[in-house]
Design a protein around this motif. Structure first.
Motif, short mmCIF file in Angstrom:
data_model
loop_
_atom_site.label_atom_id
_atom_site.label_comp_id
_atom_site.label_asym_id
_atom_site.label_seq_id
_atom_site.Cartn_x
_atom_site.Cartn_y
_atom_site.Cartn_z
N ASN A 7 -4.98 -2.04 -2.53
CA ASN A 7 -4.92 -3.27 -1.75
C ASN A 7 -6.01 -4.26 -2.16
O ASN A 7 -6.04 -5.38 -1.66
CB ASN A 7 -4.95 -3.00 -0.24
CG ASN A 7 -6.20 -2.30 0.22
OD1 ASN A 7 -7.14 -2.05 -0.55
ND2 ASN A 7 -6.24 -1.95 1.51
N HIS A 12 2.49 -8.37 -3.62
CA HIS A 12 3.30 -8.23 -2.41
C HIS A 12 4.67 -7.62 -2.70
O HIS A 12 5.13 -6.73 -1.98
CB HIS A 12 3.46 -9.59 -1.73
CG HIS A 12 4.19 -9.54 -0.43
ND1 HIS A 12 3.78 -8.75 0.63
CD2 HIS A 12 5.31 -10.18 -0.01
CE1 HIS A 12 4.63 -8.90 1.64
NE2 HIS A 12 5.56 -9.76 1.28
N ARG A 43 -0.97 0.75 -2.34
CA ARG A 43 -0.58 -0.06 -1.19
C ARG A 43 0.77 -0.69 -1.49
O ARG A 43 0.96 -1.35 -2.52
CB ARG A 43 -1.61 -1.15 -0.90
CG ARG A 43 -1.34 -1.91 0.41
CD ARG A 43 -0.62 -3.22 0.22
NE ARG A 43 0.01 -3.66 1.48
CZ ARG A 43 0.50 -4.88 1.68
NH1 ARG A 43 0.44 -5.78 0.73
NH2 ARG A 43 1.09 -5.18 2.82
N SER A 45 3.85 -3.00 0.42
CA SER A 45 4.31 -3.76 1.58
C SER A 45 5.71 -3.32 1.98
O SER A 45 6.40 -2.62 1.22
CB SER A 45 4.33 -5.25 1.26
OG SER A 45 5.38 -5.54 0.34
N HIS A 79 1.99 -4.37 7.02
CA HIS A 79 3.44 -4.42 6.81
C HIS A 79 3.82 -5.57 5.89
O HIS A 79 4.68 -5.42 5.03
CB HIS A 79 4.11 -4.57 8.17
CG HIS A 79 5.60 -4.71 8.16
ND1 HIS A 79 6.24 -5.91 7.88
CD2 HIS A 79 6.59 -3.82 8.41
CE1 HIS A 79 7.54 -5.75 7.97
NE2 HIS A 79 7.78 -4.48 8.29
N GLN A 81 2.64 -9.78 4.23
CA GLN A 81 1.77 -10.45 3.27
C GLN A 81 0.31 -10.20 3.62
O GLN A 81 -0.10 -10.31 4.77
CB GLN A 81 2.06 -11.96 3.28
CG GLN A 81 1.25 -12.77 2.30
CD GLN A 81 1.48 -12.35 0.86
OE1 GLN A 81 0.66 -11.64 0.29
NE2 GLN A 81 2.58 -12.81 0.27
N TYR A 104 9.84 0.72 7.92
CA TYR A 104 8.85 0.61 6.84
C TYR A 104 8.25 1.97 6.52
O TYR A 104 8.20 2.38 5.34
CB TYR A 104 7.77 -0.38 7.30
CG TYR A 104 6.54 -0.48 6.44
CD1 TYR A 104 6.62 -0.49 5.04
CD2 TYR A 104 5.28 -0.62 7.03
CE1 TYR A 104 5.47 -0.62 4.28
CE2 TYR A 104 4.13 -0.75 6.27
CZ TYR A 104 4.23 -0.75 4.89
OH TYR A 104 3.09 -0.88 4.13
#
Length: 358
Positions: A7, A12, A43, A45, A79, A81, A104
């Motif tokens: 991250n 994204h 990471r 999204s 979750h 942006q 998710y």
């Protein structure tokens, strides 16, 4: 096992992860582990997780193997942006009352089930239920139902030989702030024993330091409660006891939520954001601690200090074999003087500093 969380690299969509984030991961590997298999804390999204087709997921697994990397853990906290735009409280939405959070997390489980190497137990870190310290009984019922859906999917993964644990990550200002909060919450949820073992904790050093949590007591409590410490975020908070307004102004930004605690002889006061502390009590003395992930090698200067010594305390009392993950997602928002050398060099310095601690 030591890794870092991606991250820190903006990305994204799935295409951005493959074309922008992954090349930087390989640059980091070349510096810190050129001849060894390299674990990566990925990471992803919700958008990226939806975009990964089964074929694309298998190609990525092959790519990881070819590049000498593997994926033991996924950061499933933010979750949406997370880069280049004000995030603030939006980082905690949707929370565990929402079916979107469930979808998710299920997507992430299915991906990690494919990517996780044999013989490893994986983890997916997630938000500490919701932002805010209070929740009504009906909402807690919805949360329990949603978590049960995820835990049953995790049970399927374990049955298939790909065990994955959902790791709640306590954070200041959230429903679960401390290890004790997690223990009380899981006791109240009363999950069946076979599912209860599939939910644990991601212990974040920055978050715990802001709240003045004691590592020895925290890990002892978790052990007594039978809560798995699946991941420790190696992170450092900003702290200072003098030049309050000048030091605070150095780290103020409109992007992330910088929860702040102020401890003095009168006790400890908590603020939802650094701006609230500055605006409401501009002359308040005492030690300020700010939820702002500094590079862990940074010991501060004459103007500000850090809590990187706290990392040593955590490593002393943490359960052995716990996954360690460097997490400095605020790098792009650091004051310019703290970003000299670039992100790859900064991550490499964090690995080197931690090597001295280990």
């Amino acid at each position: 096992m030591l890794t870092y969380c991606t991250n820190i690299h903006p990305g994204h969509s799935w295409d951005e992860i493959v074309t922008k984030v992954w090349p930087q991961v390989l640059q980091v590997k070349e510096v810190v582990a050129p001849d060894a298999a390299f674990p990566v804390g990925l990471r992803i999204s919700a958008l990226a997780a939806r975009q990964v087709t089964p074929a694309a997921a298998r190609r990525f697994a092959d790519c990881c193997a070819d590049d000498g990397c593997f994926i033991p853990t996924i950061n499933g906290f933010p979750h949406g942006q997370f880069y280049g735009t004000p995030v603030k409280e939006g980082a905690y939405l949707p929370d565990w009352r929402s079916p979107e959070r469930v979808r998710y997390t299920l997507d992430l489980i299915r991906l990690l089930r494919l990517w996780l190497p044999p013989s490893l137990t994986g983890s997916i870190s997630t938000l500490p239920i919701a932002y805010g310290r209070y929740m009504c009984r009906d909402d807690l019922g919805v949360v329990r139902k949603n978590l049960l859906t995820v835990l049953r999917e995790l049970e399927l993964s374990a049955s298939a030989g790909k065990p994955v644990i959902l790791a709640l990550e306590p954070e200041p200002g959230c429903l679960l702030e401390t290890a004790r909060d997690v223990a009380h919450f899981l006791e109240a949820m009363a999950f069946p024993a076979d599912l209860r073992r599939l939910i644990g904790i991601c212990f974040d050093c920055c978050h715990a330091a802001v709240l003045h949590e004691e590592p020895r007591r925290a890990f002892s409590l978790l052990g007594e409660a039978g809560i798995a410490v699946t991941k420790i975020h190696l992170s450092s908070a900003v702290r200072f006891a003098t030049n309050h307004l000048q030091a605070a102004a150095l780290f103020g930004d409109d992007c992330y939520q910088h929860q702040t605690s102020v401890r003095s002889h009168a006790g400890t006061v908590h603020f939802p954001d650094l701006a609230d502390a500055i605006n409401d009590v501009p002359l308040l003395q005492g030690e300020w601690r700010i939820h702002y992930h500094l590079p862990i090698y940074d010991s501060g200067n004459a103007l500000y200090g850090t809590t990187n010594d706290f990392i040593g305390e955590v490593l002393t009392w943490a359960p052995p074999q716990t996954l360690l993950e460097i997490e400095t997602y605020t790098y792009a928002n650091l004051p310019p003087k703290l970003r000299q050398g670039g992100v790859i060099e900064s991550i490499a310095r964090e690995f080197a500093w931690l090597g001295g601690k280990l």
